[in-house]
Design an enzyme around this catalytic site. Sequence first.
Site, PDB file in Angstrom:
ATOM      1  N   GLY A  46       0.280  99.000  81.176  1.00 22.39           N
ATOM      2  CA  GLY A  46      -0.097  99.155  79.673  1.00 22.39           C
ATOM      3  C   GLY A  46      -1.376  98.491  79.405  1.00 22.39           C
ATOM      4  O   GLY A  46      -2.092  97.362  80.228  1.00 22.39           O
ATOM      5  N   GLN A  51      -8.512  94.771  74.862  1.00 24.39           N
ATOM      6  CA  GLN A  51      -8.709  94.483  76.182  1.00 24.39           C
ATOM      7  C   GLN A  51     -10.000  94.890  76.512  1.00 24.39           C
ATOM      8  O   GLN A  51     -10.487  94.819  77.607  1.00 24.39           O
ATOM      9  CB  GLN A  51      -7.524  94.753  76.933  1.00 24.39           C
ATOM     10  CG  GLN A  51      -6.123  93.936  76.683  1.00 24.39           C
ATOM     11  CD  GLN A  51      -5.262  94.169  77.752  1.00 24.39           C
ATOM     12  OE1 GLN A  51      -4.605  95.170  77.565  1.00 24.39           O
ATOM     13  NE2 GLN A  51      -5.197  93.393  78.730  1.00 24.39           N
ATOM     14  N   CYS A  88      -0.912  90.000  82.911  1.00 32.65           N
ATOM     15  CA  CYS A  88      -1.681  90.590  81.833  1.00 32.65           C
ATOM     16  C   CYS A  88      -3.078  90.907  82.573  1.00 32.65           C
ATOM     17  O   CYS A  88      -3.577  90.019  82.881  1.00 32.65           O
ATOM     18  CB  CYS A  88      -1.753  89.794  80.406  1.00 32.65           C
ATOM     19  SG  CYS A  88      -3.181  90.454  79.389  1.00 32.65           S
ATOM     20  N   LEU A  89      -3.606  92.047  82.363  1.00 30.74           N
ATOM     21  CA  LEU A  89      -4.846  92.440  82.949  1.00 30.74           C
ATOM     22  C   LEU A  89      -5.953  91.527  82.335  1.00 30.74           C
ATOM     23  O   LEU A  89      -7.061  91.335  83.029  1.00 30.74           O
ATOM     24  CB  LEU A  89      -5.300  94.097  82.557  1.00 30.74           C
ATOM     25  CG  LEU A  89      -4.284  94.916  83.278  1.00 30.74           C
ATOM     26  CD1 LEU A  89      -4.815  96.506  82.845  1.00 30.74           C
ATOM     27  CD2 LEU A  89      -4.474  94.825  84.814  1.00 30.74           C
ATOM     28  N   HIS A 130       4.668  93.261  74.872  1.00 32.05           N
ATOM     29  CA  HIS A 130       3.381  92.487  75.231  1.00 32.05           C
ATOM     30  C   HIS A 130       2.350  93.335  74.484  1.00 32.05           C
ATOM     31  O   HIS A 130       1.327  92.758  74.313  1.00 32.05           O
ATOM     32  CB  HIS A 130       3.494  92.618  76.877  1.00 32.05           C
ATOM     33  CG  HIS A 130       2.101  92.264  77.386  1.00 32.05           C
ATOM     34  ND1 HIS A 130       2.242  91.025  78.139  1.00 32.05           N
ATOM     35  CD2 HIS A 130       0.824  92.602  77.363  1.00 32.05           C
ATOM     36  CE1 HIS A 130       1.177  91.009  78.618  1.00 32.05           C
ATOM     37  NE2 HIS A 130       0.084  91.801  78.402  1.00 32.05           N
ATOM     38  N   GLU A 131       2.237  94.794  74.644  1.00 27.65           N
ATOM     39  CA  GLU A 131       0.994  95.612  74.031  1.00 27.65           C
ATOM     40  C   GLU A 131       1.023  95.300  72.598  1.00 27.65           C
ATOM     41  O   GLU A 131      -0.216  95.205  72.028  1.00 27.65           O
ATOM     42  CB  GLU A 131       1.260  96.983  74.064  1.00 27.65           C
ATOM     43  CG  GLU A 131       1.127  97.439  75.817  1.00 27.65           C
ATOM     44  CD  GLU A 131       0.043  96.630  76.828  1.00 27.65           C
ATOM     45  OE1 GLU A 131      -0.915  96.267  76.221  1.00 27.65           O
ATOM     46  OE2 GLU A 131       0.497  96.247  77.778  1.00 27.65           O
ATOM     47  N   HIS A 134      -0.821  91.931  71.800  1.00 21.24           N
ATOM     48  CA  HIS A 134      -2.218  92.076  71.931  1.00 21.24           C
ATOM     49  C   HIS A 134      -2.882  92.579  70.861  1.00 21.24           C
ATOM     50  O   HIS A 134      -4.176  91.944  70.188  1.00 21.24           O
ATOM     51  CB  HIS A 134      -2.647  93.076  73.010  1.00 21.24           C
ATOM     52  CG  HIS A 134      -2.735  92.563  74.418  1.00 21.24           C
ATOM     53  ND1 HIS A 134      -3.512  91.736  74.813  1.00 21.24           N
ATOM     54  CD2 HIS A 134      -2.124  93.090  75.627  1.00 21.24           C
ATOM     55  CE1 HIS A 134      -3.372  91.484  76.093  1.00 21.24           C
ATOM     56  NE2 HIS A 134      -2.475  92.065  76.729  1.00 21.24           N
TER      57      HIS A 134
END
Length: 166
Positions: A46, A51, A88-89, A130-131, A134
Amino acid sequence: MAIYPIRTFPDPVLSMPASNVMEFDADLARLVEDMFETMYDAPGVGLAAPQIGIPKRLFVADAGDGPFVMANPEIVETSGKWKFEEGCLSVPGRYWMIKRPDYARAEGLDVDGNPVTYEGDELMGRVLQHEIDHLHGKLLLTRLPQRVRRVALAELRDEALGHRRV
Ligand code: NI
């Protein structure tokens, strides 16, 4: 198509609430393509627009059942509990066991502005939560128990300072 650099903690764009997507045009379609390319290249399951430094309520994801995109999404239902080692990226190389609802259902818009609903348990439910976090300016760190979070934040700040000295 273009691969964007991924912003990492403590970049302030990651803690800002994003604003709604208003224009469902060719620019948005191109941005979504670039976000998919960036996500698969990373690789991740994702990627939210903040991000890559764009504070818009938009994410792309692929939890194993194929790629999908949501603009202006909201979680409308959750149930159950599931513990999962989450990463997480934007916090690269770090994983924490985090308990969240197992099942989640989200409503939003697709890249053309049409209503869409996505739902699922385990990884799909986790990705949706999670997304969408963000887009509220919340990293997975905010989901850690307070004591674990305090240690994690201290370590990450030290690392960030170390990286600046290089
Ligand atoms: Ni993330």
